[in-house]
Motif scaffolding. Structure first.
Motif, PDB file in Angstrom:
ATOM      1  N   SER A   1       0.756  -1.218   0.124  1.00  0.00           N
ATOM      2  CA  SER A   1      -0.026  -0.052  -0.187  1.00  0.00           C
ATOM      3  C   SER A   1       0.857   1.408  -0.139  1.00  0.00           C
ATOM      4  N   PRO A   2       0.196   2.493  -0.459  1.00  0.00           N
ATOM      5  CA  PRO A   2       0.833   3.612  -0.335  1.00  0.00           C
ATOM      6  C   PRO A   2       1.116   4.232   1.218  1.00  0.00           C
ATOM      7  N   PHE A   3       2.161   5.020   1.476  1.00  0.00           N
ATOM      8  CA  PHE A   3       2.491   5.574   2.821  1.00  0.00           C
ATOM      9  C   PHE A   3       1.608   6.562   2.919  1.00  0.00           C
ATOM     10  N   PRO A   4       0.867   6.627   4.153  1.00  0.00           N
ATOM     11  CA  PRO A   4       1.056   5.813   5.252  1.00  0.00           C
ATOM     12  C   PRO A   4      -0.234   5.029   5.607  1.00  0.00           C
ATOM     13  N   GLN A   5      -0.658   4.190   4.508  1.00  0.00           N
ATOM     14  CA  GLN A   5      -1.953   3.688   4.527  1.00  0.00           C
ATOM     15  C   GLN A   5      -2.053   2.519   5.445  1.00  0.00           C
ATOM     16  N   VAL A   6      -3.311   2.133   5.735  1.00  0.00           N
ATOM     17  CA  VAL A   6      -3.888   0.887   6.350  1.00  0.00           C
ATOM     18  C   VAL A   6      -4.538   0.189   5.245  1.00  0.00           C
TER      19      VAL A   6
ATOM     20  N   GLU B   1       7.642  -0.281  21.245  1.00  0.00           N
ATOM     21  CA  GLU B   1       7.779   0.780  20.110  1.00  0.00           C
ATOM     22  C   GLU B   1       6.380   0.967  19.999  1.00  0.00           C
ATOM     23  N   PHE B   2       6.127   1.801  18.903  1.00  0.00           N
ATOM     24  CA  PHE B   2       4.935   2.808  18.937  1.00  0.00           C
ATOM     25  C   PHE B   2       4.168   2.658  17.588  1.00  0.00           C
ATOM     26  N   LYS B   3       2.963   2.607  17.527  1.00  0.00           N
ATOM     27  CA  LYS B   3       2.048   2.393  16.563  1.00  0.00           C
ATOM     28  C   LYS B   3       2.241   3.668  15.334  1.00  0.00           C
ATOM     29  N   GLN B   4       1.693   3.499  14.099  1.00  0.00           N
ATOM     30  CA  GLN B   4       1.794   4.285  13.337  1.00  0.00           C
ATOM     31  C   GLN B   4       3.278   4.791  12.836  1.00  0.00           C
ATOM     32  N   SER B   5       3.919   3.315  12.669  1.00  0.00           N
ATOM     33  CA  SER B   5       5.402   3.361  12.377  1.00  0.00           C
ATOM     34  C   SER B   5       5.670   2.577  10.991  1.00  0.00           C
ATOM     35  N   ARG B   6       5.746   3.037   9.871  1.00  0.00           N
ATOM     36  CA  ARG B   6       5.788   2.358   8.458  1.00  0.00           C
ATOM     37  C   ARG B   6       7.361   2.535   8.345  1.00  0.00           C
TER      38      ARG B   6
ATOM     39  N   ASP C   1       6.598  10.168  19.309  1.00  0.00           N
ATOM     40  CA  ASP C   1       6.881  11.485  18.619  1.00  0.00           C
ATOM     41  C   ASP C   1       6.189  11.550  17.388  1.00  0.00           C
ATOM     42  N   TYR C   2       4.608  12.089  17.137  1.00  0.00           N
ATOM     43  CA  TYR C   2       3.981  11.965  15.891  1.00  0.00           C
ATOM     44  C   TYR C   2       4.111  13.169  15.300  1.00  0.00           C
ATOM     45  N   VAL C   3       4.111  13.097  13.905  1.00  0.00           N
ATOM     46  CA  VAL C   3       4.128  14.199  13.020  1.00  0.00           C
ATOM     47  C   VAL C   3       3.050  13.962  11.894  1.00  0.00           C
ATOM     48  N   ALA C   4       2.953  15.160  11.125  1.00  0.00           N
ATOM     49  CA  ALA C   4       1.992  15.175   9.968  1.00  0.00           C
ATOM     50  C   ALA C   4       3.005  15.055   8.849  1.00  0.00           C
ATOM     51  N   PRO C   5       3.156  13.919   8.233  1.00  0.00           N
ATOM     52  CA  PRO C   5       4.343  14.028   7.109  1.00  0.00           C
ATOM     53  C   PRO C   5       3.901  14.720   5.733  1.00  0.00           C
ATOM     54  N   PHE C   6       2.580  14.919   5.494  1.00  0.00           N
ATOM     55  CA  PHE C   6       2.132  15.392   4.348  1.00  0.00           C
ATOM     56  C   PHE C   6       1.939  17.128   4.601  1.00  0.00           C
TER      57      PHE C   6
ATOM     58  N   GLY D   1       7.367  10.024  13.927  1.00  0.00           N
ATOM     59  CA  GLY D   1       8.457  11.094  13.454  1.00  0.00           C
ATOM     60  C   GLY D   1       9.845  10.845  12.700  1.00  0.00           C
ATOM     61  N   ASP D   2      10.348   9.540  12.927  1.00  0.00           N
ATOM     62  CA  ASP D   2      11.782   9.260  12.524  1.00  0.00           C
ATOM     63  C   ASP D   2      11.792   8.300  11.296  1.00  0.00           C
ATOM     64  N   GLN D   3      10.491   8.097  10.752  1.00  0.00           N
ATOM     65  CA  GLN D   3      10.552   6.930   9.569  1.00  0.00           C
ATOM     66  C   GLN D   3      11.385   7.377   8.485  1.00  0.00           C
ATOM     67  N   ALA D   4      11.544   8.843   8.114  1.00  0.00           N
ATOM     68  CA  ALA D   4      12.083   9.423   7.157  1.00  0.00           C
ATOM     69  C   ALA D   4      13.570   8.779   6.771  1.00  0.00           C
ATOM     70  N   MET D   5      14.277   8.464   8.061  1.00  0.00           N
ATOM     71  CA  MET D   5      15.499   7.912   8.201  1.00  0.00           C
ATOM     72  C   MET D   5      15.716   6.825   7.203  1.00  0.00           C
ATOM     73  N   GLU D   6      14.563   5.931   6.859  1.00  0.00           N
ATOM     74  CA  GLU D   6      14.558   4.695   6.269  1.00  0.00           C
ATOM     75  C   GLU D   6      13.920   5.070   4.804  1.00  0.00           C
ATOM     76  N   SER D   7      12.632   5.838   4.912  1.00  0.00           N
ATOM     77  CA  SER D   7      12.064   5.621   3.572  1.00  0.00           C
ATOM     78  C   SER D   7      12.897   6.781   2.326  1.00  0.00           C
ATOM     79  N   LEU D   8      13.818   7.565   3.036  1.00  0.00           N
ATOM     80  CA  LEU D   8      14.735   8.262   1.947  1.00  0.00           C
ATOM     81  C   LEU D   8      15.835   7.210   1.107  1.00  0.00           C
ATOM     82  N   ILE D   9      15.663   6.072   1.664  1.00  0.00           N
ATOM     83  CA  ILE D   9      16.857   5.047   0.974  1.00  0.00           C
ATOM     84  C   ILE D   9      15.769   4.166   0.317  1.00  0.00           C
ATOM     85  N   SER D  10      16.205   4.260  -1.079  1.00  0.00           N
ATOM     86  CA  SER D  10      15.357   3.475  -2.028  1.00  0.00           C
ATOM     87  C   SER D  10      16.100   2.424  -2.696  1.00  0.00           C
TER      88      SER D  10
END
Length: 319
Positions: free
Chosen positions: A50-55, A91-96, A187-192, A239-248
């Motif tokens: 699925s697309p980020f950050p979907q269920v 660990e915490f939810k909402q963490s793709r 630590d939750y953020v609004a990615p978009f 809030g820290d998921q971009a450390m992984e999603s920026l690596i393609s």
């Protein structure tokens, strides 16, 4: 017993709730089975991404029944820490986290491989799901074909074109990781730049992205698959998921992918570079379909776009 084919006696045509192990916990999925399902027959199966950050109730809940109508078994599931699936202890939810999504996908393939009625297994991803499927397929040849719709496979040209913006995102995610380590709190953020309460007008004024309007129409408070429509979904994310999603990974290893691949996208979409630059690197047999009449998010839910995509994917997987 471990290693034996699982019984399918509790599964019926339509939507079935299933679980499978990944990272030692039960991930929750929906297994969509075609009309007239017979456990003694063999079916081609699809693992959905699925697309980020979907269920699983969003794009996968749209595509799953459509692919089942076309005769496929389709598994849509919530990744570790998302939707109905648990986070790891402590660990915490909402963490793709992107690397884990790939491993979750490998485990989903393993689960499908235990089903006695499953023949070949294919992978299908939409948006970030395209990157997940491409990445997973590099070293998982149990996946025989892959299809990517509005995919974000070659995300470097999209995410790193503005290095200052990328570095700001990295700085924010680094700070978030440190904060969570020190406090033990999420630590939750609004990615978009989209939270669960904004109106469409508020969001489009706040966010300069050319995709702001179509993003809100799907994910926003009043959106077709936003937090009011999908009860286990929120736009807030760890809030820290971009450390992984920026690596393609899928992009970096595109020339190593051996599976026949279908790439389907809109040439007019802001994200089209993620498909075009991926195609340039592919060395495997592949097919490209473009649709000028649809935008990136149209493929998530608009009936004509979903029909075009699912018809094309079904034809490709049946070749």
């Amino acid at each position: 017993e471990r290693g034996k084919k699982m019984s399918s006696r509790t599964l019926t045509a339509g939507d079935n709730k299933v679980t499978f192990k990944s990272f030692g916990v039960d991930l929750i999925g929906n297994l969509h089975l075609p009309e007239g399902f017979d456990e003694n027959k063999k079916y081609k199966a699809i693992v959905g991404a699925s697309p980020f950050p979907q269920v699983k109730e969003q794009v996968l809940g749209t595509y799953g029944p459509e692919m089942a109508k076309r005769g496929f078994v389709f598994l849509g599931f919530d990744y570790l820490g998302m939707g109905d699936s648990p986070a790891l202890p402590g660990e915490f939810k909402q963490s793709r986290y992107m690397f884990r999504l790939i491993e979750n996908t490998w485990d989903a393939v393993s689960y499908l491989g235990t089903l006695s009625f499953v023949d070949e297994i294919y992978g299908m991803g939409v948006c970030q799901g395209g990157s997940i499927i491409a990445s997973a397929s590099v070293t998982d040849h149990r996946i025989k074909k892959i299809a990517m719709v509005s995919g974000m496979m070659a995300a470097d040209g999209f995410q790193w074109s503005d290095r200052d913006a990328a570095n700001r995102l990295i700085a924010a995610s680094n700070a978030s990781k440190q904060k969570m380590f020190e406090t033990g709190e999420p630590d939750y953020v609004a990615p978009f730049g989209l939270d669960d309460n904004q109106s469409r007008e508020e969001h489009t004024e706040l966010v300069a992205s050319p995709m702001a309007g179509e993003t809100y129409d799907y994910y926003g408070r009043d959106g077709v698959k936003g937090p009011q429509a999908v009860k286990n979904y929120t736009n807030m994310h760890i809030g820290d998921q971009a450390m992984e999603s920026l690596i393609s990974i899928g992009e970096a290893y595109a020339d190593k992918i051996v599976q026949p691949s279908l790439i389907l996208y809109s040439k007019s979409a802001w994200t089209s570079v993620c498909s075009t630059q991926f195609v340039e690197k592919l060395t495997s047999e592949h097919k490209v379909l473009t649709f000028d009449e649809f935008g990136h998010v149209d493929f998530y839910y608009k009936p004509d776009a979903v029909k075009a995509a699912t018809d094309a994917v079904a034809e490709f997987f049946n070749e």
